[in-house]
Design a protein around this motif. Structure first.
Motif, mmCIF file in Angstrom:
data_model
loop_
_atom_site.group_PDB
_atom_site.id
_atom_site.type_symbol
_atom_site.label_atom_id
_atom_site.label_comp_id
_atom_site.label_asym_id
_atom_site.label_seq_id
_atom_site.Cartn_x
_atom_site.Cartn_y
_atom_site.Cartn_z
ATOM 1 N N ARG A 20 28.037 -19.255 109.927
ATOM 2 C CA ARG A 20 26.793 -19.220 110.692
ATOM 3 C C ARG A 20 25.607 -18.881 109.804
ATOM 4 O O ARG A 20 24.519 -19.428 109.978
ATOM 5 N N ARG A 21 25.796 -17.973 108.825
ATOM 6 C CA ARG A 21 24.694 -17.603 107.951
ATOM 7 C C ARG A 21 24.243 -18.766 107.077
ATOM 8 O O ARG A 21 23.090 -18.843 106.668
ATOM 9 N N ARG A 22 25.162 -19.680 106.786
ATOM 10 C CA ARG A 22 24.793 -20.838 105.963
ATOM 11 C C ARG A 22 24.166 -21.957 106.774
ATOM 12 O O ARG A 22 23.611 -22.899 106.211
ATOM 13 N N ALA A 23 24.260 -21.872 108.093
ATOM 14 C CA ALA A 23 23.702 -22.921 108.943
ATOM 15 C C ALA A 23 22.182 -22.830 108.959
ATOM 16 O O ALA A 23 21.608 -21.751 108.788
ATOM 17 N N PRO A 24 21.486 -23.960 109.155
ATOM 18 C CA PRO A 24 20.023 -23.914 109.276
ATOM 19 C C PRO A 24 19.625 -23.042 110.458
ATOM 20 O O PRO A 24 20.279 -23.057 111.505
ATOM 21 N N ALA A 25 18.562 -22.300 110.297
ATOM 22 C CA ALA A 25 18.125 -21.389 111.357
ATOM 23 C C ALA A 25 17.113 -22.053 112.271
ATOM 24 O O ALA A 25 16.251 -22.820 111.831
ATOM 25 N N ALA A 26 17.235 -21.748 113.555
ATOM 26 C CA ALA A 26 16.185 -22.056 114.521
ATOM 27 C C ALA A 26 15.459 -20.753 114.821
ATOM 28 O O ALA A 26 16.075 -19.685 114.889
ATOM 29 N N TYR A 27 14.144 -20.819 114.985
ATOM 30 C CA TYR A 27 13.352 -19.641 115.320
ATOM 31 C C TYR A 27 12.952 -19.725 116.790
ATOM 32 O O TYR A 27 12.370 -20.719 117.232
ATOM 33 N N PHE A 28 13.280 -18.677 117.524
ATOM 34 C CA PHE A 28 13.067 -18.630 118.966
ATOM 35 C C PHE A 28 11.978 -17.598 119.263
ATOM 36 O O PHE A 28 12.158 -16.411 119.019
ATOM 37 N N TYR A 29 10.839 -18.070 119.784
ATOM 38 C CA TYR A 29 9.703 -17.207 120.090
ATOM 39 C C TYR A 29 9.666 -16.967 121.599
ATOM 40 O O TYR A 29 9.542 -17.919 122.378
ATOM 41 N N PHE A 30 9.752 -15.707 122.000
ATOM 42 C CA PHE A 30 9.922 -15.384 123.418
ATOM 43 C C PHE A 30 9.017 -14.235 123.839
ATOM 44 O O PHE A 30 8.568 -13.429 123.030
ATOM 45 N N ASP A 31 8.790 -14.180 125.143
ATOM 46 C CA ASP A 31 8.068 -13.077 125.770
ATOM 47 C C ASP A 31 8.896 -12.652 126.977
ATOM 48 O O ASP A 31 9.229 -13.488 127.834
ATOM 49 N N LEU A 32 9.228 -11.385 127.065
ATOM 50 C CA LEU A 32 10.070 -10.893 128.158
ATOM 51 C C LEU A 32 9.405 -11.048 129.519
ATOM 52 O O LEU A 32 10.093 -11.053 130.544
ATOM 53 N N ALA A 33 8.080 -11.189 129.562
ATOM 54 C CA ALA A 33 7.380 -11.389 130.825
ATOM 55 C C ALA A 33 7.479 -12.822 131.319
ATOM 56 O O ALA A 33 7.044 -13.124 132.438
#
Length: 220
Positions: A20-33
């Protein structure tokens, strides 16, 4: 019945941690509201081998608090309810105000991200807010979410009162807005930005594709 994921079980199915660490990363931008952030948080770990969770303050993306506009709030609430039904994910709107008070909770989310516990905290907090209807800025509720994420109670409550954490989350949100995001959540995959819960599938497909050329990049 709604379908909620267990992060540990998902990661076992995805294979060894080294892979998993070698896999390309996706960045997830979130707001709990944001109920749409909650809907994506319940699915994103199924679609990507490696996800970097980033809390942002959504008012900067929406250029104001969308819940203060009755028409926008009603439309968003109806759309979230429809999507939750389609996805078979439980969604309970908190009583009282249309929106969810999450100022302290977002600061703790920032702290959790520093400790590598953002996924666990965001899911715990999201379920308390959007499955249980609890007010996240209630210290007892916040403490429960922090405990579920393995965060120290004193450290988490201190982070919840740390106003210095707001600036970086607002700055990231402004960069998202500048890159074309007009709503949350947003996912950065294969150097492309996808804004909105409905585009999660596109983001997953983009990460599986070969790297593209010109793209909008949001500093993580």
């Amino acid at each position: 019945m709604g379908e909620l994921i267990d992060l540990a079980q998902v990661r076992v199915r995805q294979g060894p941690a080294g892979d998993r660490r070698r896999a390309p990363a996706a960045y997830f931008y979130f707001d709990l509201a944001c109920p749409f952030s909650y809907l994506v948080a319940e699915r994103i770990e199924r679609l990507f081998a490696r996800v970097v969770w980033r809390p942002v303050l959504g008012a900067a993306v929406h250029q104001g608090d969308p819940w203060t506009d009755p028409l926008r709030a009603a439309a968003a609430r109806a759309a979230a309810a429809r999507r939750a039904t389609d996805l078979r994910v439980p969604l309970v709107w908190p009583e009282g105000d249309v929106g969810v008070a999450t100022t302290s909770a977002m600061r703790v989310a920032s702290f959790a991200a520093e400790r590598g516990r953002a996924p666990a905290f965001a899911q715990a907090a999201g379920r308390l807010a959007w499955c249980g209807g609890f007010e996240l800025d209630d210290p007892e509720v916040l403490a429960e979410a922090a405990a579920a994420a393995g965060l120290g109670l004193d450290d988490a409550l201190h982070a919840g009162g740390d106003v210095a954490r707001d600036g970086p989350m607002e700055a990231t949100a402004r960069r998202l807005l500048g890159a074309g995001a007009d709503r949350l959540p947003a996912v950065l995959a294969n150097r492309r930005l996808f804004a909105g819960e409905l585009r999660l599938g596109e983001a997953a497909a983009a990460l599986r594709a070969r790297p593209g050329a010109a793209a909008r990049v949001i500093p993580a």
